[in-house]
Design an enzyme around this catalytic site. Structure first.
Site, PDB file in Angstrom:
ATOM      1  N   TYR A  69       0.880  -1.142   0.090  1.00  0.00           N
ATOM      2  CA  TYR A  69      -0.008  -0.122  -0.019  1.00  0.00           C
ATOM      3  C   TYR A  69       0.775   1.117   0.052  1.00  0.00           C
ATOM      4  O   TYR A  69       1.812   1.224   0.824  1.00  0.00           O
ATOM      5  CB  TYR A  69      -0.720  -0.079   1.196  1.00  0.00           C
ATOM      6  CG  TYR A  69      -1.671   1.276   1.189  1.00  0.00           C
ATOM      7  CD1 TYR A  69      -3.062   1.303   0.555  1.00  0.00           C
ATOM      8  CD2 TYR A  69      -1.203   2.349   1.867  1.00  0.00           C
ATOM      9  CE1 TYR A  69      -3.999   2.364   0.895  1.00  0.00           C
ATOM     10  CE2 TYR A  69      -2.136   3.350   2.104  1.00  0.00           C
ATOM     11  CZ  TYR A  69      -3.396   3.509   1.310  1.00  0.00           C
ATOM     12  OH  TYR A  69      -4.271   4.554   1.492  1.00  0.00           O
ATOM     13  N   GLU A 127      -3.660   7.308  -4.189  1.00  0.00           N
ATOM     14  CA  GLU A 127      -3.584   5.896  -3.275  1.00  0.00           C
ATOM     15  C   GLU A 127      -3.132   5.013  -4.419  1.00  0.00           C
ATOM     16  O   GLU A 127      -4.045   4.787  -5.346  1.00  0.00           O
ATOM     17  CB  GLU A 127      -4.897   5.802  -2.693  1.00  0.00           C
ATOM     18  CG  GLU A 127      -4.849   4.617  -1.822  1.00  0.00           C
ATOM     19  CD  GLU A 127      -6.360   4.357  -1.189  1.00  0.00           C
ATOM     20  OE1 GLU A 127      -7.379   4.344  -1.887  1.00  0.00           O
ATOM     21  OE2 GLU A 127      -6.325   4.379  -0.117  1.00  0.00           O
TER      22      GLU A 127
END
Ligand code: ADP
Ligand code: MG
Length: 297
Positions: A119, A207
Site C-alpha cells: 500500500y 492512493e
C-alpha cells in the site's frame, strides 16, 4: 475532483511511473480489439467507476456467485465474455453505497505476476503541515481495516516541501515496505515521481493499492485512485479535461456552475446556510434530533 483508474495511470505514466499497458473501452464490441493490443496471456478486466473495492464488489443484476468488478481472464475470449457481462451493470462495493454505480467503462489491462501487494498513498498530513507518504506492507486489502486492527503496520513519512523527497525519505519508505534489490532501486525513482505528480497536479490524494512487487522483482503501480483539489483545477486544463460528469451527482454539477459549495447527502431536510461553520452546526443539530440533512450548502 475524482478521475478513473485508467486516467490516473495515464497521468502517472506521464511522469515515468511503471504502469501496465491497458486499453479503456465503453462497449463490448471494442473488447476483442483492445485485448489484442496487449501481450497476454493474462488479461485483467477492470470496472471504471469512481469508487474503490471493485474487486470484492458485486453486480446487482448478476447472481451472488458471479465474479466481482475486477476480473482475471486467461484468454482474449474470456476477456470479451467478462466485458459483455460487466458493461452496463451496476456494481456495488464497500464505497458506492447500496445504490451502486453503473459500469459504463472498462479498462482491459495486461495481467501482472504478483509476488507482493503493498500500500502506498500520498496526502496532505495536516498534523505536520506537510505532504506525507502513508505506506504499508499490507496492500491489496481494506487499508482502514489494517489501520484499525494493526496500526503498527502503517508508516507515515512526511516530506519537507523545501527539500522534496530526499534519499533518507526513500530509504525510510523502502524500509517500511521491506523493499530490497531491484524493487528498492525502482523505489528510488518511483517515490520522487509520485511526489512530483502529487504536488505539480495539486492532488488531494493519490492512493496506490496495491503497489506490487512483481515476480521479476520490479515495482508496478497496479491500482491508482486520485483526487484533485477543486480550488486548484483552474490551473490544470489537462486535468479538467478528465472530468467524467456521469460519475458525479447532477445537483453538485449544477451547483458548481454557480460556484456554490454544495454537497448532496442522503437525507430529506434541505439546508441553505451562510458560512461553512454554521452549515456544519446546522447539520449536527439536524442529526442530533434524529433526522438527516439532504445537502450541505
Ligand atoms: P479495487 O481496489 O477497486 O478492488 P484493484 O485495481 O486494486 O481494484 O484490483 C483488485 C485486485 O485485483 C488487486 O489487489 C490485484 O490482486 C488484482 N489485480 C488488479 N489489476 C491487476 C493486474 N493488472 N494484474 C494482476 N492482478 C491484478
Ligand atoms: Mg485497489
Amino acid at each position: 475532483m475524482n478521475i478513473h483508474e485508467y486516467q490516473a495511470k495515464q497521468v502517472l505514466k506521464g511522469y515515468g511511473a511503471p504502469v501496465a499497458d491497458g486499453v479503456a473501452i465503453t462497449s463490448a464490441d471494442q473488447a476483442e480489439a483492445a485485448a489484442k493490443q496487449l501481450p497476454g496471456p493474462l488479461y485483467v478486466v477492470k470496472s471504471q467507476i469512481h469508487a474503490g473495492g471493485r474487486g470484492k464488489g458485486k453486480f446487482k443484476e448478476l447472481g451472488a456467485d458471479a465474479k466481482g468488478g475486477v476480473r482475471l481472464a486467461f484468454s482474449i475470449e474470456e476477456a470479451v465474455a467478462h466485458a459483455k457481462e460487466m458493461l452496463g451493470n451496476t456494481l456495488v462495493t464497500a464505497q458506492t453505497g447500496e445504490a451502486g454505480k453503473q459500469v459504463n467503462r472498462l479498462y482491459i489491462e495486461d495481467g501482472a505476476d504478483i509476488a507482493r501487494e503493498l500500500y502506498c498513498s500520498l496526502l496532505v498530513d495536516r498534523s505536520v503541515g506537510q505532504t506525507a507518504f502513508v505506506v504499508s506492507t499490507e496492500g491489496g486489502m481494506d487499508i482502514e481495516e489494517v489501520a484499525h486492527a494493526t496500526p503498527e503496520k502503517i508508516h507515515t513519512i512526511a516530506i519537507n516541501p523545501e527539500a522534496g523527497v530526499t534519499a533518507e525519505n526513500v530509504a525510510a519508505i523502502n524500509a517500511a515496505l521491506e523493499l530490497t534489490g531491484d524493487a528498492a532501486e525502482d523505489g528510488k525513482s518511483l517515490f520522487p515521481i509520485l511526489y512530483k505528480a502529487f504536488v505539480e497536479k495539486d492532488m488531494d490524494m493519490l492512493e496506490i493499492n496495491p503497489l506490487i512487487v512483481m515476480e521479476n522483482g520490479h515495482l508496478r503501480v497496479l491500482d491508482a485512485k486520485v483526487s484533485f483539489d477543486g480550488n486548484a483545477l483552474y490551473r490544470h486544463e489537462d486535468i479538467r479535461a478528465l472530468r467524467d460528469e456521469t460519475e458525479e451527482d447532477a445537483k453538485e454539477i449544477e451547483a458548481s456552475k454557480w460556484d456554490l459549495a454544495y454537497v448532496a447527502l442522503d437525507g430529506n431536510i434541505g439546508c441553505m446556510v451562510n458560512g461553512a461553520g454554521l452549515a456544519m452546526a446546522t447539520m449536527d443539530i439536524i442529526k442530533l434530533y434524529g433526522k438527516e440533512p439532504a445537502n450541505f450548502c
